[in-house]
Scaffold this active site. Sequence first.
Site, PDB file in Angstrom:
ATOM      1  N   ASP A  69      -0.128 -20.280  17.417  1.00  0.00           N
ATOM      2  CA  ASP A  69       0.934 -20.001  16.596  1.00  0.00           C
ATOM      3  C   ASP A  69       2.058 -20.970  16.483  1.00  0.00           C
ATOM      4  O   ASP A  69       2.631 -21.176  15.329  1.00  0.00           O
ATOM      5  CB  ASP A  69       1.889 -18.896  17.607  1.00  0.00           C
ATOM      6  CG  ASP A  69       2.981 -18.370  16.918  1.00  0.00           C
ATOM      7  OD1 ASP A  69       2.852 -17.739  15.830  1.00  0.00           O
ATOM      8  OD2 ASP A  69       3.871 -18.092  17.517  1.00  0.00           O
ATOM      9  N   ARG A 102       0.740  -1.393   0.072  1.00  0.00           N
ATOM     10  CA  ARG A 102       0.017  -0.058  -0.027  1.00  0.00           C
ATOM     11  C   ARG A 102       0.903   1.341  -0.166  1.00  0.00           C
ATOM     12  O   ARG A 102       0.234   2.323  -0.380  1.00  0.00           O
ATOM     13  CB  ARG A 102      -0.667   0.121   1.039  1.00  0.00           C
ATOM     14  CG  ARG A 102      -2.071  -0.924   0.977  1.00  0.00           C
ATOM     15  CD  ARG A 102      -2.889  -0.977   2.140  1.00  0.00           C
ATOM     16  NE  ARG A 102      -2.244  -1.626   3.350  1.00  0.00           N
ATOM     17  CZ  ARG A 102      -3.044  -2.244   4.540  1.00  0.00           C
ATOM     18  NH1 ARG A 102      -4.250  -2.344   4.196  1.00  0.00           N
ATOM     19  NH2 ARG A 102      -2.328  -2.900   5.222  1.00  0.00           N
ATOM     20  N   ASP A 115       4.136 -24.089   5.773  1.00  0.00           N
ATOM     21  CA  ASP A 115       4.624 -24.087   7.119  1.00  0.00           C
ATOM     22  C   ASP A 115       6.143 -24.207   7.098  1.00  0.00           C
ATOM     23  O   ASP A 115       6.629 -25.209   6.602  1.00  0.00           O
ATOM     24  CB  ASP A 115       3.988 -25.568   7.618  1.00  0.00           C
ATOM     25  CG  ASP A 115       4.201 -25.778   8.979  1.00  0.00           C
ATOM     26  OD1 ASP A 115       5.454 -25.356   9.438  1.00  0.00           O
ATOM     27  OD2 ASP A 115       3.284 -26.030   9.816  1.00  0.00           O
ATOM     28  N   HIS A 116       6.843 -23.197   7.530  1.00  0.00           N
ATOM     29  CA  HIS A 116       8.375 -23.104   7.161  1.00  0.00           C
ATOM     30  C   HIS A 116       9.153 -24.199   7.817  1.00  0.00           C
ATOM     31  O   HIS A 116      10.104 -24.627   7.383  1.00  0.00           O
ATOM     32  CB  HIS A 116       8.656 -21.800   7.251  1.00  0.00           C
ATOM     33  CG  HIS A 116       9.063 -21.446   8.708  1.00  0.00           C
ATOM     34  ND1 HIS A 116       8.184 -21.104   9.857  1.00  0.00           N
ATOM     35  CD2 HIS A 116      10.122 -21.426   9.573  1.00  0.00           C
ATOM     36  CE1 HIS A 116       8.678 -20.808  11.005  1.00  0.00           C
ATOM     37  NE2 HIS A 116       9.647 -21.135  10.901  1.00  0.00           N
ATOM     38  N   GLU A 143      12.362 -21.203  22.775  1.00  0.00           N
ATOM     39  CA  GLU A 143      12.980 -19.905  21.922  1.00  0.00           C
ATOM     40  C   GLU A 143      13.460 -19.024  23.211  1.00  0.00           C
ATOM     41  O   GLU A 143      12.631 -19.125  24.230  1.00  0.00           O
ATOM     42  CB  GLU A 143      11.957 -19.257  21.246  1.00  0.00           C
ATOM     43  CG  GLU A 143      11.606 -19.752  20.150  1.00  0.00           C
ATOM     44  CD  GLU A 143      10.551 -19.012  19.150  1.00  0.00           C
ATOM     45  OE1 GLU A 143      10.729 -18.306  18.498  1.00  0.00           O
ATOM     46  OE2 GLU A 143       9.264 -19.416  19.494  1.00  0.00           O
ATOM     47  N   HIS A 157       3.319 -25.952  13.128  1.00  0.00           N
ATOM     48  CA  HIS A 157       4.761 -26.661  12.919  1.00  0.00           C
ATOM     49  C   HIS A 157       5.015 -27.828  13.848  1.00  0.00           C
ATOM     50  O   HIS A 157       5.311 -28.769  13.258  1.00  0.00           O
ATOM     51  CB  HIS A 157       5.741 -25.379  13.661  1.00  0.00           C
ATOM     52  CG  HIS A 157       5.779 -23.990  12.997  1.00  0.00           C
ATOM     53  ND1 HIS A 157       5.358 -24.040  11.773  1.00  0.00           N
ATOM     54  CD2 HIS A 157       5.833 -22.930  13.528  1.00  0.00           C
ATOM     55  CE1 HIS A 157       5.403 -22.605  11.461  1.00  0.00           C
ATOM     56  NE2 HIS A 157       5.586 -21.954  12.635  1.00  0.00           N
ATOM     57  N   LYS A 203       8.189 -19.507  24.653  1.00  0.00           N
ATOM     58  CA  LYS A 203       9.248 -18.138  24.445  1.00  0.00           C
ATOM     59  C   LYS A 203       9.755 -18.021  25.808  1.00  0.00           C
ATOM     60  O   LYS A 203       9.341 -18.187  27.029  1.00  0.00           O
ATOM     61  CB  LYS A 203       8.208 -17.311  24.079  1.00  0.00           C
ATOM     62  CG  LYS A 203       7.622 -17.179  22.380  1.00  0.00           C
ATOM     63  CD  LYS A 203       7.457 -16.280  21.711  1.00  0.00           C
ATOM     64  CE  LYS A 203       6.757 -16.419  20.262  1.00  0.00           C
ATOM     65  NZ  LYS A 203       7.913 -16.802  19.409  1.00  0.00           N
ATOM     66  N   LYS A 262      12.695 -27.131   6.701  1.00  0.00           N
ATOM     67  CA  LYS A 262      14.100 -27.190   7.713  1.00  0.00           C
ATOM     68  C   LYS A 262      14.467 -28.494   7.158  1.00  0.00           C
ATOM     69  O   LYS A 262      13.816 -29.596   7.011  1.00  0.00           O
ATOM     70  CB  LYS A 262      13.608 -27.197   9.033  1.00  0.00           C
ATOM     71  CG  LYS A 262      13.222 -25.714   9.326  1.00  0.00           C
ATOM     72  CD  LYS A 262      13.043 -25.669  11.115  1.00  0.00           C
ATOM     73  CE  LYS A 262      12.527 -24.215  11.378  1.00  0.00           C
ATOM     74  NZ  LYS A 262      13.247 -23.253  11.365  1.00  0.00           N
ATOM     75  N   LYS A 319       1.068 -18.378   7.157  1.00  0.00           N
ATOM     76  CA  LYS A 319       0.170 -18.421   8.345  1.00  0.00           C
ATOM     77  C   LYS A 319      -0.148 -17.189   8.742  1.00  0.00           C
ATOM     78  O   LYS A 319       0.544 -16.158   8.483  1.00  0.00           O
ATOM     79  CB  LYS A 319       1.006 -19.286   9.178  1.00  0.00           C
ATOM     80  CG  LYS A 319       2.326 -18.476   9.736  1.00  0.00           C
ATOM     81  CD  LYS A 319       3.032 -19.390  11.015  1.00  0.00           C
ATOM     82  CE  LYS A 319       2.165 -19.255  12.135  1.00  0.00           C
ATOM     83  NZ  LYS A 319       2.955 -18.656  13.293  1.00  0.00           N
TER      84      LYS A 319
END
Length: 515
Positions: free
Chosen positions: A257, A63, A199-200, A238, A262, A362, A204, A170
Site C-alpha cells: 500500500d 454503474r 502516485d499522489h 498515520e 510512495h 497506521k 506533494k 493505484k
Amino acid sequence: MTDKMPVNPLLEGLASRAMPEPCSVVIFGATGDLTHRKLVPALYNLAADGDLPPGLSLVGFARRDKTDEVFRNELEEAARKYSRQAINDELWKNFASAICYHRSEFGELEGYHLLRERLHQLDKDRGTRGNRLYYLSAGPDQFENILTNLKDAGLADTAAAGWARVIVEKPFGTDLATARHLNEVVHKCFDEECTFRIDHFLGKETAQNIMVLRFANSLFEHLWNERYIDHVQITASEQLGIENRAGYYEGAGALRDMVQNHLLQLLTLIAMEPPTDLSADSIRDEKVKVLRSMRRIARQEVARSVVRGQYGAGSINGKAVGGYREEKNVKPESMTETYVALRLLVDNWRWANVPFYIRVGKRLPKGGTEIGIHFRNAPDVLFNRDQSGLRDGSQNVLVIRIQPDEGVSLRMQSKVPGASVRIQPVKMDFRYGTSFGKASPEAYERLLLDAMAGDATLFARRDEVEEAWKFIDDIEEGWHSEGNKSGLFFYPAGSWGPAEADQLIENDGRAWRRL
Ligand code: BG6
C-alpha cells in the site's frame, strides 16, 4: 545593453507553463470516495485559481443510476466538505455546469459507444476539441475492462482529433507479474507518453522541492554521498486506521500500500543523480537507476532486514480504538501488516554502505511524513571529545517534512549562552506556510493539471513500477515462504510500532527519529 542573469538550466523547466488545452475529463468509478474527497475538490480549486482551461468538461462514469443533477449535488456536498478553499456559490455554479453523469457497466461496450457520442456533443458545446483525459478510479479488477472497451469504442484513438490520455490510480498490480500484465493491457490502448500512473506523493509540494533543494543549492549536493551521510530515514506515520477499506487493505498490507509506491518514490528523489535536464524521461531515467541499484533482500535475509507489525487495541489521542483484527470485514486471524520497518542499501558509488531505513504504519501516535538525512558525526576532538552524553543527538540532520507543516529544517550544535561551554542541538527551520504565506495546493491539483498538459514528470513510468515490484516481491516471498522466521509482531494502537522495529535500527547503533 542590459546584463541578463544567466538562467539555471535545471530551473528553466520549472517556469510557469501555458494553460492546458480544453479537454473532457472522464472519471471511471465516479461515485467512489476518491472522486468525492480528492478529484472534484482538486478540480474545483484549480478552477478557483484560474488554472483550468475554459470549456473543460467533467464526465462521471459509473454503474449506479442517477441524473446529472443528483450527481452534481453529491459532488457539491463533497466539495464543501473536502475542498482546500471555501466554496464560492457563484464559482461552483459555473464549475457545476461543466459536470455530467454517464451511467454504464464497465464491461459493456455499448456504454462506451454512448460515451463517445456524449463526448462528441461536448466537443461541439464546450469546445473540448476531441481532447480526453480518462481517470481510472474504479476497482483495479475493472481496469482491463475499461481500457479494452475504450479502445474498442475508438476512444483511445488519438489519430482522429485531439489527444487521449489515461491516468491509472493505484494499486498498479499486486506484484511484478500483475503489474506487467496491466502494463501490457494499458499499452495495447495507450502509448507510454499517454499513460500517467499516479502516485499522489509525487504531487506533494515538499516532494517536488527535493530536487530543487538538492540541485538549485550549492550547499547540500557536495555532502550528499556516503562520505558525509551516515544514514537516511524515511517515515510515514498515520494515526488513522484502515477506515472502511478492509476489502482492499486485507489483500494489500502496508508494504504494497505504501512502500512499493510512495516511499520508494521518495527514496528515488533523495538518492538519484542529477538528471541531464528536467524532461520527464531524463528525471525518470535517473530514478529508475536508483531502483535498479537497490540491493534485493534475499528470502532468507527478510527476517533480519524487515519487520512487519499489526496494530492491536489501544488508544489514539486518549480515545480507545480497536485492533486491526476487529475492524469491519477484517478476518479475526488476519496476518496483514499495518506497519513495516525495513533497512535497505543502494549499491552504487554515491550510496555505498549508507543504510536507508523506511518506516510506515497506521494507528501510530502522530501523523507525519518526513525524510531525515543524518550526517556523519564531527571528529571526536574538541567539543566532541567528551563522552558524557554530548554525542547523543549530535548528528547534523536535515529533515524534509512532507506533511504536515511542510518545510525543511537543519539540526546543528550550538553553544548554550553562558560562561560555561555547554552544547545543545538547535534547529534552523524553513516552513512553507511562513515563507510563502499561503497554503500549498493539494497533490491531486498539481497532478491533474500536469496530466492535462501532457507532462509525465511526476508520474511513474512503466520500468519504475516494475523495478519497485521486484524489490517488494522478494520481501513478500520471504514473508510467505515456508519455514520463514519473519513473524508478524503486534503493537498497541497509539504506540510507535513493535519493539522489533526499534531493534532493527538499534542493532546498527542508530535510533528512529522522534516525530
Ligand atoms: C494511500 C494509501 O495511497 O495513501 C492509504 O492507500 C494512505 O492507506 C494514504 O492512508 C496516505 O496518503 P496521505 O496523502 O494522506 O499521506
